[in-house]
Each structure stands twice: as C-alpha cells, then as structure tokens.
Design a protein around this motif. Structure first.
Motif, PDB file in Angstrom:
ATOM      1  N   VAL A   1       0.851  -1.187   0.000  1.00 45.21           N
ATOM      2  CA  VAL A   1       0.000   0.000   0.000  1.00 45.21           C
ATOM      3  C   VAL A   1       0.890   1.240   0.000  1.00 45.21           C
ATOM      4  O   VAL A   1       1.718   1.432   0.893  1.00 45.21           O
ATOM      5  N   THR A   2       0.731   2.044  -1.032  1.00 43.23           N
ATOM      6  CA  THR A   2       1.566   3.227  -1.229  1.00 43.23           C
ATOM      7  C   THR A   2       0.679   4.389  -1.634  1.00 43.23           C
ATOM      8  O   THR A   2      -0.225   4.233  -2.450  1.00 43.23           O
ATOM      9  N   VAL A   3       0.946   5.551  -1.051  1.00 43.82           N
ATOM     10  CA  VAL A   3       0.149   6.743  -1.326  1.00 43.82           C
ATOM     11  C   VAL A   3       1.046   7.886  -1.785  1.00 43.82           C
ATOM     12  O   VAL A   3       2.264   7.850  -1.604  1.00 43.82           O
ATOM     13  N   ALA A   4       0.417   8.888  -2.346  1.00 43.06           N
ATOM     14  CA  ALA A   4       1.151  10.083  -2.760  1.00 43.06           C
ATOM     15  C   ALA A   4       1.539  10.886  -1.532  1.00 43.06           C
ATOM     16  O   ALA A   4       0.730  11.107  -0.630  1.00 43.06           O
ATOM     17  N   GLN A   5       2.781  11.316  -1.522  1.00 42.72           N
ATOM     18  CA  GLN A   5       3.279  12.191  -0.469  1.00 42.72           C
ATOM     19  C   GLN A   5       3.278  13.635  -0.972  1.00 42.72           C
ATOM     20  O   GLN A   5       2.959  14.555  -0.241  1.00 42.72           O
ATOM     21  N   ALA A   6       3.613  13.801  -2.243  1.00 40.09           N
ATOM     22  CA  ALA A   6       3.597  15.117  -2.889  1.00 40.09           C
ATOM     23  C   ALA A   6       3.658  14.894  -4.394  1.00 40.09           C
ATOM     24  O   ALA A   6       4.208  13.902  -4.864  1.00 40.09           O
ATOM     25  N   CYS A   7       3.067  15.814  -5.149  1.00 39.93           N
ATOM     26  CA  CYS A   7       3.065  15.729  -6.614  1.00 39.93           C
ATOM     27  C   CYS A   7       3.121  17.135  -7.179  1.00 39.93           C
ATOM     28  O   CYS A   7       2.593  18.074  -6.589  1.00 39.93           O
ATOM     29  N   ASP A   8       3.730  17.251  -8.339  1.00 38.01           N
ATOM     30  CA  ASP A   8       3.654  18.518  -9.065  1.00 38.01           C
ATOM     31  C   ASP A   8       3.611  18.223 -10.554  1.00 38.01           C
ATOM     32  O   ASP A   8       3.956  17.128 -10.992  1.00 38.01           O
ATOM     33  N   ILE A   9       3.155  19.198 -11.307  1.00 34.34           N
ATOM     34  CA  ILE A   9       2.977  19.014 -12.743  1.00 34.34           C
ATOM     35  C   ILE A   9       3.394  20.281 -13.473  1.00 34.34           C
ATOM     36  O   ILE A   9       3.226  21.390 -12.956  1.00 34.34           O
ATOM     37  N   VAL A  10       3.947  20.089 -14.643  1.00 30.97           N
ATOM     38  CA  VAL A  10       4.257  21.192 -15.549  1.00 30.97           C
ATOM     39  C   VAL A  10       3.451  20.935 -16.823  1.00 30.97           C
ATOM     40  O   VAL A  10       3.588  19.881 -17.450  1.00 30.97           O
ATOM     41  N   PHE A  11       2.586  21.892 -17.170  1.00 29.18           N
ATOM     42  CA  PHE A  11       1.801  21.777 -18.394  1.00 29.18           C
ATOM     43  C   PHE A  11       2.644  22.321 -19.540  1.00 29.18           C
ATOM     44  O   PHE A  11       3.092  23.461 -19.499  1.00 29.18           O
ATOM     45  N   VAL A  12       2.860  21.486 -20.551  1.00 29.22           N
ATOM     46  CA  VAL A  12       3.756  21.815 -21.655  1.00 29.22           C
ATOM     47  C   VAL A  12       2.990  22.320 -22.877  1.00 29.22           C
ATOM     48  O   VAL A  12       3.426  23.244 -23.555  1.00 29.22           O
ATOM     49  N   ALA A  13       1.852  21.691 -23.152  1.00 29.32           N
ATOM     50  CA  ALA A  13       1.050  22.052 -24.318  1.00 29.32           C
ATOM     51  C   ALA A  13      -0.413  21.782 -23.983  1.00 29.32           C
ATOM     52  O   ALA A  13      -0.715  20.930 -23.148  1.00 29.32           O
ATOM     53  N   PRO A  14      -1.325  22.493 -24.634  1.00 28.95           N
ATOM     54  CA  PRO A  14      -2.753  22.250 -24.358  1.00 28.95           C
ATOM     55  C   PRO A  14      -3.240  20.962 -25.013  1.00 28.95           C
ATOM     56  O   PRO A  14      -2.693  20.502 -26.017  1.00 28.95           O
ATOM     57  N   ALA A  15      -4.264  20.395 -24.404  1.00 35.56           N
ATOM     58  CA  ALA A  15      -4.982  19.262 -24.995  1.00 35.56           C
ATOM     59  C   ALA A  15      -6.393  19.743 -25.289  1.00 35.56           C
ATOM     60  O   ALA A  15      -6.894  20.666 -24.642  1.00 35.56           O
ATOM     61  N   TYR A  16      -7.036  19.094 -26.252  1.00 35.86           N
ATOM     62  CA  TYR A  16      -8.344  19.536 -26.725  1.00 35.86           C
ATOM     63  C   TYR A  16      -9.352  18.401 -26.666  1.00 35.86           C
ATOM     64  O   TYR A  16      -8.984  17.225 -26.612  1.00 35.86           O
ATOM     65  N   ARG A  17     -10.647  18.764 -26.724  1.00 34.76           N
ATOM     66  CA  ARG A  17     -11.690  17.740 -26.711  1.00 34.76           C
ATOM     67  C   ARG A  17     -11.421  16.754 -27.848  1.00 34.76           C
ATOM     68  O   ARG A  17     -10.997  17.135 -28.933  1.00 34.76           O
ATOM     69  N   GLY A  18     -11.615  15.502 -27.533  1.00 33.67           N
ATOM     70  CA  GLY A  18     -11.380  14.441 -28.499  1.00 33.67           C
ATOM     71  C   GLY A  18      -9.964  13.882 -28.485  1.00 33.67           C
ATOM     72  O   GLY A  18      -9.728  12.802 -29.026  1.00 33.67           O
ATOM     73  N   ASP A  19      -9.023  14.592 -27.870  1.00 35.64           N
ATOM     74  CA  ASP A  19      -7.639  14.090 -27.810  1.00 35.64           C
ATOM     75  C   ASP A  19      -7.564  12.845 -26.937  1.00 35.64           C
ATOM     76  O   ASP A  19      -8.213  12.769 -25.887  1.00 35.64           O
ATOM     77  N   VAL A  20      -6.776  11.882 -27.364  1.00 33.34           N
ATOM     78  CA  VAL A  20      -6.474  10.711 -26.539  1.00 33.34           C
ATOM     79  C   VAL A  20      -5.141  10.987 -25.872  1.00 33.34           C
ATOM     80  O   VAL A  20      -4.108  11.114 -26.540  1.00 33.34           O
ATOM     81  N   LEU A  21      -5.175  11.108 -24.551  1.00 36.11           N
ATOM     82  CA  LEU A  21      -3.969  11.372 -23.771  1.00 36.11           C
ATOM     83  C   LEU A  21      -3.485  10.076 -23.145  1.00 36.11           C
ATOM     84  O   LEU A  21      -4.284   9.250 -22.692  1.00 36.11           O
TER      85      LEU A  21
END
Length: 142
Positions: free
Chosen positions: A75-95
């Motif tokens: 059992v492992t949980v998040a202690q901390a997370c961060d994110i950098v958004f590089v480019a936009p995604a749009y409706r219909g995009d498969v990420l």
C-alpha cells in the motif's frame, strides 16, 4: 513475480477505482514500477479556453502514478506531486500517461509521469510516494 504481480495488483485496485473509471480512463499496461493509462478528453473536461482543464490532466497522471507505485503489492500513497503543463490538450484528444519509477529510498520513491498526445508531450508530472503498512492483495492469496 514482477510484472505478473503488478497486473494482479492493478486489477484489484482498478476494481475499486471508481474515480479513474468514472472519468473514462483506461488502464492499458502495468509492470513493476510502471503503468500506462489513457483518457479521451470529453466535452465536459474542457475549460473556458476550450482546452482540457488541467485538473483532468493531473488526475490522469496521478492515476498512472498510483498504479506504478503500488505495483509491488505494498500500500503506497502520494506524499507530494507537481505538474508542468507543456502544451494544451483539446476535446477528443487521446492522452496517454506513462509512469516510471525513478528511485526508491526507505519507504519513499520518486516517479515521473509523461502525458502525451501521440508524440507530443502535454505535461510532465513528478510524484513522490510513501509506502504504508499493508498489501493490496492479501499475502495468503498470492
């Protein structure tokens, strides 16, 4: 057991993960310390700029992180997370969010998750995890 154990753990976690399933995520692949999760951006996931709301991109990365860091049946949980958004995604995009373990130390670990649309990077996420006591699958069931 490695990847076989990771697959069993992922199946057990997925059965209880109504958040990821409810968002339409698909668990594509899991291995020891790795995971790949997909999400198609729906109409109700875009913001006032007609791009994917960052919270959904973060949630996708966070789900991949969760499957990767629990892959050893601890059992492992998040202690901390961060994110950098590089480019936009749009409706219909498969990420696609691909998580991989970078390093472990004591009960802690660091994971990197890259979110892509095809060959284009959408976001880079770093998660720091903390292992707790207990297992996802009872040891007597292994």
């Amino acid at each position: 057991m490695g990847d076989e154990l990771a697959a069993r753990v992922a199946a057990a976690m997925w059965a209880e993960d109504t958040a990821s399933a409810g968002l339409g995520m698909r668990l594509v692949d899991v291995g020891e310390g790795t995971a790949r999760v997909e999400l198609t951006v729906r109409d109700d996931m875009v913001n006032g700029h007609a791009i994917a709301h960052g919270g959904f991109v973060f949630s996708l990365a966070d789900s991949a992180f969760a499957f990767a860091c629990n892959s050893r049946n601890q059992v492992t949980v998040a202690q901390a997370c961060d994110i950098v958004f590089v480019a936009p995604a749009y409706r219909g995009d498969v990420l696609v969010a691909e998580a991989r373990e970078r390093t472990t130390f004591g009960r802690n670990a660091i994971y990197d998750v890259t979110v892509t649309r095809g060959d284009e990077v959408i976001a880079e996420f770093r998660g720091r995890s903390r292992r707790l006591s207990g297992t996802i699958i009872p040891l007597e069931d292994l």
